[in-house]
Design a protein around this motif. Structure first.
Motif, PDB file in Angstrom:
ATOM      1  N   ILE A 154     127.717  19.783 -19.773  1.00 17.17           N
ATOM      2  CA  ILE A 154     127.210  19.694 -18.397  1.00 17.17           C
ATOM      3  C   ILE A 154     126.049  20.680 -18.294  1.00 17.17           C
ATOM      4  N   GLY A 155     124.885  20.188 -17.854  1.00 16.02           N
ATOM      5  CA  GLY A 155     123.680  21.008 -17.931  1.00 16.02           C
ATOM      6  C   GLY A 155     123.179  21.548 -16.609  1.00 16.02           C
ATOM      7  N   ALA A 156     122.404  22.620 -16.700  1.00 16.30           N
ATOM      8  CA  ALA A 156     121.646  23.160 -15.559  1.00 16.30           C
ATOM      9  C   ALA A 156     120.239  22.565 -15.597  1.00 16.30           C
ATOM     10  N   TRP A 157     119.409  22.882 -14.583  1.00 17.70           N
ATOM     11  CA  TRP A 157     118.113  22.219 -14.469  1.00 17.70           C
ATOM     12  C   TRP A 157     116.953  23.002 -15.057  1.00 17.70           C
ATOM     13  N   ASN A 158     117.197  24.200 -15.570  1.00 14.65           N
ATOM     14  CA  ASN A 158     116.031  25.003 -15.970  1.00 14.65           C
ATOM     15  C   ASN A 158     115.490  24.642 -17.358  1.00 14.65           C
ATOM     16  N   TYR A 159     116.374  24.245 -18.274  1.00 14.87           N
ATOM     17  CA  TYR A 159     115.935  23.847 -19.627  1.00 14.87           C
ATOM     18  C   TYR A 159     116.646  22.559 -20.014  1.00 14.87           C
ATOM     19  N   PHE A 212     126.749  13.902 -22.564  1.00  9.05           N
ATOM     20  CA  PHE A 212     126.025  14.920 -21.803  1.00  9.05           C
ATOM     21  C   PHE A 212     125.745  14.445 -20.385  1.00  9.05           C
ATOM     22  N   LYS A 213     126.052  15.313 -19.432  1.00  7.46           N
ATOM     23  CA  LYS A 213     125.654  15.055 -18.043  1.00  7.46           C
ATOM     24  C   LYS A 213     124.565  16.054 -17.667  1.00  7.46           C
ATOM     25  N   PRO A 214     123.330  15.578 -17.504  1.00  5.34           N
ATOM     26  CA  PRO A 214     122.272  16.499 -17.099  1.00  5.34           C
ATOM     27  C   PRO A 214     122.492  16.941 -15.655  1.00  5.34           C
ATOM     28  N   SER A 215     121.788  17.992 -15.267  1.00  2.00           N
ATOM     29  CA  SER A 215     121.763  18.344 -13.843  1.00  2.00           C
ATOM     30  C   SER A 215     121.171  17.185 -13.051  1.00  2.00           C
ATOM     31  N   GLU A 216     121.678  16.967 -11.855  1.00  2.00           N
ATOM     32  CA  GLU A 216     121.146  15.903 -10.990  1.00  2.00           C
ATOM     33  C   GLU A 216     119.694  16.172 -10.590  1.00  2.00           C
ATOM     34  N   MET A 217     119.243  17.443 -10.778  1.00  5.67           N
ATOM     35  CA  MET A 217     117.851  17.773 -10.440  1.00  5.67           C
ATOM     36  C   MET A 217     116.885  17.319 -11.531  1.00  5.67           C
ATOM     37  N   LEU A 267     129.709  24.078 -20.438  1.00  4.45           N
ATOM     38  CA  LEU A 267     128.914  24.090 -19.203  1.00  4.45           C
ATOM     39  C   LEU A 267     127.809  25.125 -19.280  1.00  4.45           C
ATOM     40  N   THR A 268     126.628  24.765 -18.838  1.00  3.88           N
ATOM     41  CA  THR A 268     125.599  25.745 -18.499  1.00  3.88           C
ATOM     42  C   THR A 268     125.392  25.628 -16.998  1.00  3.88           C
ATOM     43  N   GLY A 269     125.716  26.680 -16.284  1.00  2.77           N
ATOM     44  CA  GLY A 269     125.623  26.613 -14.833  1.00  2.77           C
ATOM     45  C   GLY A 269     125.990  27.947 -14.217  1.00  2.77           C
ATOM     46  N   SER A 270     126.278  27.920 -12.930  1.00  2.00           N
ATOM     47  CA  SER A 270     126.552  29.155 -12.201  1.00  2.00           C
ATOM     48  C   SER A 270     128.010  29.582 -12.375  1.00  2.00           C
ATOM     49  N   VAL A 271     128.302  30.814 -12.008  1.00  6.56           N
ATOM     50  CA  VAL A 271     129.667  31.321 -12.126  1.00  6.56           C
ATOM     51  C   VAL A 271     130.651  30.511 -11.252  1.00  6.56           C
ATOM     52  N   PRO A 272     130.336  30.203  -9.996  1.00  2.32           N
ATOM     53  CA  PRO A 272     131.292  29.413  -9.206  1.00  2.32           C
ATOM     54  C   PRO A 272     131.597  28.046  -9.832  1.00  2.32           C
ATOM     55  N   THR A 273     130.572  27.378 -10.383  1.00  2.00           N
ATOM     56  CA  THR A 273     130.828  26.093 -11.056  1.00  2.00           C
ATOM     57  C   THR A 273     131.671  26.324 -12.306  1.00  2.00           C
ATOM     58  N   GLY A 274     131.401  27.418 -13.003  1.00  3.60           N
ATOM     59  CA  GLY A 274     132.188  27.748 -14.195  1.00  3.60           C
ATOM     60  C   GLY A 274     133.666  27.885 -13.866  1.00  3.60           C
ATOM     61  N   GLU A 295     128.379  28.954 -20.336  1.00  6.66           N
ATOM     62  CA  GLU A 295     127.120  29.714 -20.296  1.00  6.66           C
ATOM     63  C   GLU A 295     126.745  29.842 -18.833  1.00  6.66           C
ATOM     64  N   LEU A 296     127.032  31.004 -18.242  1.00  6.70           N
ATOM     65  CA  LEU A 296     126.924  31.115 -16.780  1.00  6.70           C
ATOM     66  C   LEU A 296     125.803  32.070 -16.373  1.00  6.70           C
ATOM     67  N   GLY A 297     125.881  32.539 -15.168  1.00  5.32           N
ATOM     68  CA  GLY A 297     124.778  33.298 -14.599  1.00  5.32           C
ATOM     69  C   GLY A 297     124.759  34.762 -15.011  1.00  5.32           C
ATOM     70  N   GLY A 298     123.764  35.478 -14.509  1.00  2.79           N
ATOM     71  CA  GLY A 298     123.649  36.886 -14.868  1.00  2.79           C
ATOM     72  C   GLY A 298     122.877  37.692 -13.835  1.00  2.79           C
ATOM     73  N   ILE A 305     115.676  31.588 -15.261  1.00  5.70           N
ATOM     74  CA  ILE A 305     116.304  31.772 -16.575  1.00  5.70           C
ATOM     75  C   ILE A 305     117.538  32.651 -16.385  1.00  5.70           C
ATOM     76  N   CYS A 306     118.656  32.177 -16.967  1.00  2.08           N
ATOM     77  CA  CYS A 306     119.939  32.856 -16.758  1.00  2.08           C
ATOM     78  C   CYS A 306     119.945  34.277 -17.272  1.00  2.08           C
ATOM     79  N   SER A 307     119.236  34.517 -18.400  1.00  3.17           N
ATOM     80  CA  SER A 307     119.300  35.837 -19.037  1.00  3.17           C
ATOM     81  C   SER A 307     118.232  36.789 -18.500  1.00  3.17           C
ATOM     82  N   GLU A 359     123.063  40.216  -6.536  1.00  2.00           N
ATOM     83  CA  GLU A 359     123.288  38.771  -6.680  1.00  2.00           C
ATOM     84  C   GLU A 359     122.224  38.121  -7.560  1.00  2.00           C
ATOM     85  N   GLU A 360     122.633  37.064  -8.265  1.00  3.62           N
ATOM     86  CA  GLU A 360     121.664  36.320  -9.071  1.00  3.62           C
ATOM     87  C   GLU A 360     120.744  35.543  -8.133  1.00  3.62           C
ATOM     88  N   ILE A 361     119.431  35.804  -8.233  1.00  3.79           N
ATOM     89  CA  ILE A 361     118.474  35.145  -7.331  1.00  3.79           C
ATOM     90  C   ILE A 361     117.984  33.842  -7.955  1.00  3.79           C
TER      91      ILE A 361
HETATM   92  P1  NAD Z   1     125.182  24.738 -11.019  1.00  6.50           P
HETATM   93  O1  NAD Z   1     126.375  25.538 -11.365  1.00  6.50           O
HETATM   94  O2  NAD Z   1     124.931  24.429  -9.602  1.00  6.50           O
HETATM   95  O3  NAD Z   1     125.233  23.310 -11.757  1.00  6.50           O
HETATM   96  C1  NAD Z   1     125.362  23.228 -13.166  1.00  6.50           C
HETATM   97  C2  NAD Z   1     125.875  21.849 -13.518  1.00  6.50           C
HETATM   98  O4  NAD Z   1     127.233  21.719 -13.109  1.00  6.50           O
HETATM   99  C3  NAD Z   1     125.127  20.682 -12.870  1.00  6.50           C
HETATM  100  O5  NAD Z   1     124.981  19.649 -13.819  1.00  6.50           O
HETATM  101  C4  NAD Z   1     126.079  20.248 -11.757  1.00  6.50           C
HETATM  102  O6  NAD Z   1     125.960  18.894 -11.402  1.00  6.50           O
HETATM  103  C5  NAD Z   1     127.421  20.509 -12.399  1.00  6.50           C
HETATM  104  N1  NAD Z   1     128.538  20.701 -11.464  1.00  6.50           N
HETATM  105  C6  NAD Z   1     128.512  21.111 -10.181  1.00  6.50           C
HETATM  106  N2  NAD Z   1     129.760  21.170  -9.683  1.00  6.50           N
HETATM  107  C7  NAD Z   1     130.598  20.802 -10.671  1.00  6.50           C
HETATM  108  C8  NAD Z   1     132.011  20.681 -10.768  1.00  6.50           C
HETATM  109  N3  NAD Z   1     132.823  20.960  -9.757  1.00  6.50           N
HETATM  110  N4  NAD Z   1     132.525  20.275 -11.953  1.00  6.50           N
HETATM  111  C9  NAD Z   1     131.743  20.018 -13.014  1.00  6.50           C
HETATM  112  N5  NAD Z   1     130.397  20.103 -12.974  1.00  6.50           N
HETATM  113  C10 NAD Z   1     129.828  20.501 -11.810  1.00  6.50           C
HETATM  114  O7  NAD Z   1     123.967  25.495 -11.698  1.00  6.50           O
HETATM  115  P2  NAD Z   1     122.407  25.159 -11.566  1.00  6.50           P
HETATM  116  O8  NAD Z   1     121.986  25.534 -10.198  1.00  6.50           O
HETATM  117  O9  NAD Z   1     122.141  23.811 -12.094  1.00  6.50           O
HETATM  118  O10 NAD Z   1     121.804  26.191 -12.605  1.00  6.50           O
HETATM  119  C11 NAD Z   1     121.587  27.510 -12.323  1.00  6.50           C
HETATM  120  C12 NAD Z   1     122.708  28.366 -12.837  1.00  6.50           C
HETATM  121  O11 NAD Z   1     122.911  28.129 -14.223  1.00  6.50           O
HETATM  122  C13 NAD Z   1     122.405  29.847 -12.736  1.00  6.50           C
HETATM  123  O12 NAD Z   1     123.559  30.541 -12.331  1.00  6.50           O
HETATM  124  C14 NAD Z   1     122.036  30.225 -14.150  1.00  6.50           C
HETATM  125  O13 NAD Z   1     122.197  31.576 -14.452  1.00  6.50           O
HETATM  126  C15 NAD Z   1     122.924  29.353 -14.934  1.00  6.50           C
HETATM  127  N6  NAD Z   1     122.400  29.165 -16.286  1.00  6.50           N
HETATM  128  C16 NAD Z   1     123.046  29.751 -17.332  1.00  6.50           C
HETATM  129  C17 NAD Z   1     122.540  29.629 -18.613  1.00  6.50           C
HETATM  130  C18 NAD Z   1     123.224  30.275 -19.790  1.00  6.50           C
HETATM  131  O14 NAD Z   1     122.988  29.855 -20.915  1.00  6.50           O
HETATM  132  N7  NAD Z   1     124.046  31.280 -19.597  1.00  6.50           N
HETATM  133  C19 NAD Z   1     121.374  28.886 -18.829  1.00  6.50           C
HETATM  134  C20 NAD Z   1     120.746  28.294 -17.737  1.00  6.50           C
HETATM  135  C21 NAD Z   1     121.276  28.439 -16.473  1.00  6.50           C
END
Ligand code: NAD
Length: 487
Positions: free
Chosen positions: A148-153, A174-179, A225-232, A249-252, A282-284, A383-385
């Motif tokens: 599950i991907g984030a939108w930055n890379y 793979f599920k890309p970010s909806e963005m 997952l690459t995404g935010s801590v709450p999604t993690g 792979e979450l936020g920082g 960028i997360c890092s 907070e992560e901006i």
């Molecule tokens: P996000 O957490 O909002 O979304 C990430 C992905 O998770 C998206 O594809 C989204 O559709 C999906 N998602 C949302 N809710 C879900 C759920 N309940 N179950 C399963 N999947 C769900 O993050 P974002 O806004 O796309 O990206 C920014 C965040 O990602 C930042 O916190 C950033 O630090 C982090 N990030 C981390 C890394 C890393 O390698 N550590 C790299 C890039 C981004």
């Protein structure tokens, strides 16, 4: 800005559409124009992708590693040949400057495919001698894995996850970010053209509910997952129901420590790259820059001059340094943090607003921003901006800097700038972070493990370490004599 793909999903080696899914719009963030309209996966599409992967995976896992690796290497070659077009589409989808996407997106995806393609033939178990009897271990694939991907890379994330997964004999969905739905489909095309068997790599589009469906699916063995801590936290919870392996792979909110003996121009360059590259998304990123008092004023003076020289502009112009943020919603969120920074007493050194961009009035633009005199309690220091906002904090001695740098629930990355070798290694050993740098920042070659500690994540991507996260060990005890039984 037409970048409409042939269909929304790529399953079993072909494009698939299901109009019943919710609409997903890819928007060019520089202008607000529509790139493409796609559909989120319905439950039937998710099921189709999982079953195609299940059917194809066993035969893939029984190929020799070098045979799998050869296909990954061919895919890498295709990405390099198609880099210009892939970079253009990545720029349209994310808004990132083409100067960046040409070197850091599809190119980084190709690096991962080359690295794991090369490693695929070297994935082995071990032999344990028991003085006659022996044990050997097999390093086996997990089965069907999901990413599950984030939108930055977007394409980089898709490849950083799928390359090790496929090298180890797994199938991958793979599920890309909806963005940013576009380039993962082009990665699927490259895999197909390189000869990957149908079903081994699938792309399903979707919002969070589609990610949640993958995370809880009983036929999926692992989710990354690459995404935010709450999604993690949500994905971990969903994965717990079926005891899945996870990589998170979450936020920082990473610190950079600049000691007064540091090469100041390098430290400023590192801090700028670690806050403004990819328009700060960028997360890092090292968003808390701790500068020792002796060089604090000089650091800020040069930082202001260099930051104001950053060229914002048409993302497709190779001379442009920075594009817009990924969306208006993200931009507004970052503007909210900037307001909090001002309100809570941060000193605005430069930026802080929306630039006037002729011809790009409807884009998600924001100025690279620096706050000085930031204290640890301020919202912008906690907070992560996830935008181009650097906070500069002053410190007096090493122990204080370390204590404050570590006072966060995050632990993704950290950096130190100093000319004192002993101090550099001593400080790095005490920084609570998974990925650290000495006298540079944010370099993430595929050869090095990448990932976080504390709430920033679980597991590692890249390097040989990633193999452990896409395989499981089977131990095989082999007897060489009769069974010795008391019965
Ligand atoms: P996000 O957490 O909002 O979304 C990430 C992905 O998770 C998206 O594809 C989204 O559709 C999906 N998602 C949302 N809710 C879900 C759920 N309940 N179950 C399963 N999947 C769900 O993050 P974002 O806004 O796309 O990206 C920014 C965040 O990602 C930042 O916190 C950033 O630090 C982090 N990030 C981390 C890394 C890393 O390698 N550590 C790299 C890039 C981004």
């Amino acid at each position: 800005m037409n970048a409409q793909p042939k269909a929304s999903h790529h399953i079993g080696g072909t494009y698939v559409e299901d109009d019943a899914g919710a609409v997903i719009e890819s928007v060019y963030p520089a202008t607000g124009e529509l790139n493409a309209r796609l559909h989120s996966a319905t439950p039937a599409i998710v099921e189709q992708a999982v079953q195609a992967a299940r059917a194809a995976q066993p035969a893939w896992a029984t190929l020799k590693g070098v045979e799998r690796g050869r296909i990954l290497l061919r895919t890498a070659q295709l990405l390099r040949e198609r880099n210009e077009e892939l970079s253009r589409i990545e720029t349209l989808d994310t808004g990132k400057a083409i100067q960046e996407t040409l070197v850091a997106d599809a190119a980084s995806a190709a690096d991962a495919l080359e690295y794991f393609g090369g490693l695929a033939g070297a994935i082995t178990g071990e032999h344990v001698d028991l003085g006659g009897d022996f044990v050997y271990t097999r390093r086996e694939a997990l089965g069907v894995c999901a990413g599950i991907g984030a939108w930055n890379y977007p394409i980089q994330i898709a490849a950083w996850k799928s390359a090790p997964a496929l090298a180890c004999g797994n199938a991958f969905i793979f599920k890309p970010s909806e963005m940013t739905p576009l380039t993962a489909l082009l990665l699927a095309e490259a895999f197909k053209d390189a000869g990957l068997p149908d079903g081994i790599f699938g792309v399903v589009q979707g919002y969070g509910d589609v990610g949640a469906a993958l995370a809880s699916h009983p036929d999926i063995a692992k989710v990354s997952l690459t995404g935010s801590v709450p999604t993690g936290a949500k994905v971990l919870g969903a994965a717990a129901e079926t005891i899945k392996s996870v990589t998170m792979e979450l936020g920082g909110k990473s610190p950079i420590l600049v000691f007064d003996d540091a090469d100041l121009e390098s430290a400023i360059g590192g801090a700028m790259l670690g806050n403004f590259y990819s328009t700060g998304q960028i997360c890092s990123n090292g968003t808390r820059v701790f500068v020792q008092r002796g060089v604090y004023d000089a650091f800020l003076e040069r930082l202001k001059i260099r930051t104001e020289a950053i060229r914002l502009g048409d993302p497709l112009d190779p001379d442009t340094h920075l594009g817009p943020m990924v969306s208006m919603a993200q931009r507004d969120k970052v503007l909210g943090y900037i307001e909090a920074g001002k309100r809570e007493g941060g000193r605005l050194v430069t930026g802080g607003g929306v630039p006037e961009m002729q011809g790009f009035e409807n884009g998600a633009w924001i100025q690279p921003t620096v706050f000085a005199d930031v204290s640890d309690e301020m919202t912008i220091a906690r907070e992560e901006i996830f935008g181009p906002v650097m906070s500069v904090l002053v410190f007096d001695d090493e122990a204080e800097a370390l204590r404050r740098a570590n006072a966060t629930e995050f632990g993704l990355a950290a950096g130190v700038f100093t000319a004192d070798l002993s101090r550099a290694h001593r400080v790095v050993s005490q920084l609570e972070a998974g990925t650290t740098w000495i006298n540079t920042y944010n370099l993430t070659p595929v050869e090095a493990p990448f990932g976080g500690v504390k709430q920033s994540g679980i597991g590692r991507e890249n390097s040989r370490a990633a193999i452990e996260y896409y395989t499981q060990l089977k131990s095989v005890y082999v007897a060489t004599g009769p069974v010795d039984s008391p019965y």
